[in-house]
Design a protein around this motif. Structure first.
Motif, PDB file in Angstrom:
ATOM      1  N   ALA A 177      53.300 -32.096 -71.723  1.00 25.03           N
ATOM      2  CA  ALA A 177      53.461 -32.697 -73.139  1.00 25.03           C
ATOM      3  C   ALA A 177      53.980 -31.594 -73.771  1.00 25.03           C
ATOM      4  CB  ALA A 177      53.204 -34.224 -73.337  1.00 25.03           C
ATOM      5  N   THR A 178      55.397 -32.040 -73.892  1.00 23.28           N
ATOM      6  CA  THR A 178      56.091 -31.470 -75.301  1.00 23.28           C
ATOM      7  C   THR A 178      57.222 -32.672 -75.769  1.00 23.28           C
ATOM      8  OG1 THR A 178      57.806 -31.186 -73.896  1.00 23.28           O
ATOM      9  CG2 THR A 178      57.271 -29.905 -73.714  1.00 23.28           C
ATOM     10  N   ASP A 179      56.794 -32.521 -77.387  1.00 24.24           N
ATOM     11  CA  ASP A 179      58.230 -33.096 -78.165  1.00 24.24           C
ATOM     12  C   ASP A 179      58.838 -32.597 -79.701  1.00 24.24           C
ATOM     13  OD1 ASP A 179      55.342 -32.129 -79.778  1.00 24.24           O
ATOM     14  OD2 ASP A 179      55.191 -33.626 -81.414  1.00 24.24           O
ATOM     15  N   ARG A 180      59.252 -32.703 -79.167  1.00 22.66           N
ATOM     16  CA  ARG A 180      60.175 -33.377 -80.999  1.00 22.66           C
ATOM     17  C   ARG A 180      59.861 -34.372 -82.114  1.00 22.66           C
ATOM     18  NH1 ARG A 180      65.752 -33.442 -80.929  1.00 22.66           N
ATOM     19  NH2 ARG A 180      66.586 -35.895 -79.516  1.00 22.66           N
ATOM     20  N   GLN A 181      60.174 -33.528 -83.158  1.00 17.83           N
ATOM     21  CA  GLN A 181      60.700 -34.617 -84.239  1.00 17.83           C
ATOM     22  C   GLN A 181      61.823 -34.381 -85.036  1.00 17.83           C
ATOM     23  OE1 GLN A 181      56.839 -33.750 -86.683  1.00 17.83           O
ATOM     24  NE2 GLN A 181      55.942 -35.099 -85.631  1.00 17.83           N
ATOM     25  N   TRP A 182      62.438 -35.583 -85.674  1.00 18.69           N
ATOM     26  CA  TRP A 182      63.831 -35.916 -86.705  1.00 18.69           C
ATOM     27  C   TRP A 182      64.000 -36.736 -87.590  1.00 18.69           C
ATOM     28  CZ3 TRP A 182      62.906 -37.637 -81.875  1.00 18.69           C
ATOM     29  CH2 TRP A 182      64.077 -38.508 -81.535  1.00 18.69           C
ATOM     30  N   GLN A 183      64.433 -36.749 -88.354  1.00 21.97           N
ATOM     31  CA  GLN A 183      64.301 -38.054 -89.232  1.00 21.97           C
ATOM     32  C   GLN A 183      66.030 -38.622 -88.672  1.00 21.97           C
ATOM     33  OE1 GLN A 183      64.821 -36.688 -93.227  1.00 21.97           O
ATOM     34  NE2 GLN A 183      62.403 -36.753 -93.766  1.00 21.97           N
ATOM     35  N   ASP A 184      66.037 -39.647 -88.224  1.00 24.55           N
ATOM     36  CA  ASP A 184      66.880 -40.516 -88.308  1.00 24.55           C
ATOM     37  C   ASP A 184      67.490 -40.442 -89.949  1.00 24.55           C
ATOM     38  OD1 ASP A 184      66.249 -42.479 -89.848  1.00 24.55           O
ATOM     39  OD2 ASP A 184      65.112 -43.877 -88.097  1.00 24.55           O
ATOM     40  N   ARG A 185      69.200 -41.449 -89.370  1.00 21.79           N
ATOM     41  CA  ARG A 185      70.008 -41.553 -91.095  1.00 21.79           C
ATOM     42  C   ARG A 185      69.082 -41.788 -91.828  1.00 21.79           C
ATOM     43  NH1 ARG A 185      75.652 -42.269 -87.778  1.00 21.79           N
ATOM     44  NH2 ARG A 185      75.763 -40.779 -86.469  1.00 21.79           N
TER      45      ARG A 185
END
Length: 157
Positions: free
Chosen positions: A35-43
């Motif tokens: 499993a690989t993951d990524r995080q980000w902020q939405d609008r």
């Protein structure tokens, strides 16, 4: 002749214990999910996370080592190539994308008993001392199993 490249590098956590089989010709093959993951902020400013699952296949001596040292939840680096397969069963066509591993490096210290779920981030100290270094390209004598207190830079090879 033009040069091409098929190379994959992943850092992730095992979704389950590896499964090893022996082919009819006697060669070991081990598969596991990573499993690989990524995080980000939405609008709206909310923290979002997305996890991708990869099927990893290791062959021969690397397969045996993966089966011996990897367990669910371990943080590993895998390098290899993409392979696309297709087959037909009962008139239906199936497709599978796999990473055929050529190198593997365990990134969390041996004996830590990692129980974090897939997608969780490793502490910085876990990234500093690998527990096992394996290369399919290298002879088995260059496989290093560290106890977590040794510095891999101090090894004699």
């Amino acid at each position: 002749m033009a040069r091409t490249l098929n190379r994959v590098q992943l850092i992730g956590r095992l979704g389950g214990d590896p499964e090893m089989r022996i082919t009819t010709s006697g060669m070991a093959v081990t598969t596991f999910s990573l499993a690989t993951d990524r995080q980000w902020q939405d609008r709206e400013g909310n923290l979002r996370e997305e996890t991708d699952w990869h099927t990893v296949v290791a062959w021969d001596r690397l397969a045996q080592i993966c089966n011996e040292h990897l367990t669910k939840g371990r943080l590993v680096f895998v390098e290899g190539r993409l392979r696309y397969r297709s087959w037909e069963s009962n008139g239906q066509k199936f497709y599978k994308t796999e990473v055929v591993a050529s190198d593997m490096l365990i990134l969390d210290p041996k004996g830590t008993g990692v129980t974090e779920p897939a997608g969780a981030h490793a502490p910085q100290s876990a990234m500093q001392k690998p527990a096992v270094t394996v290369s399919r390209k290298a002879p088995a004598s260059t496989v290093a199993v560290l106890d977590g207190d040794e510095d891999p830079e101090d090894l004699p090879f």
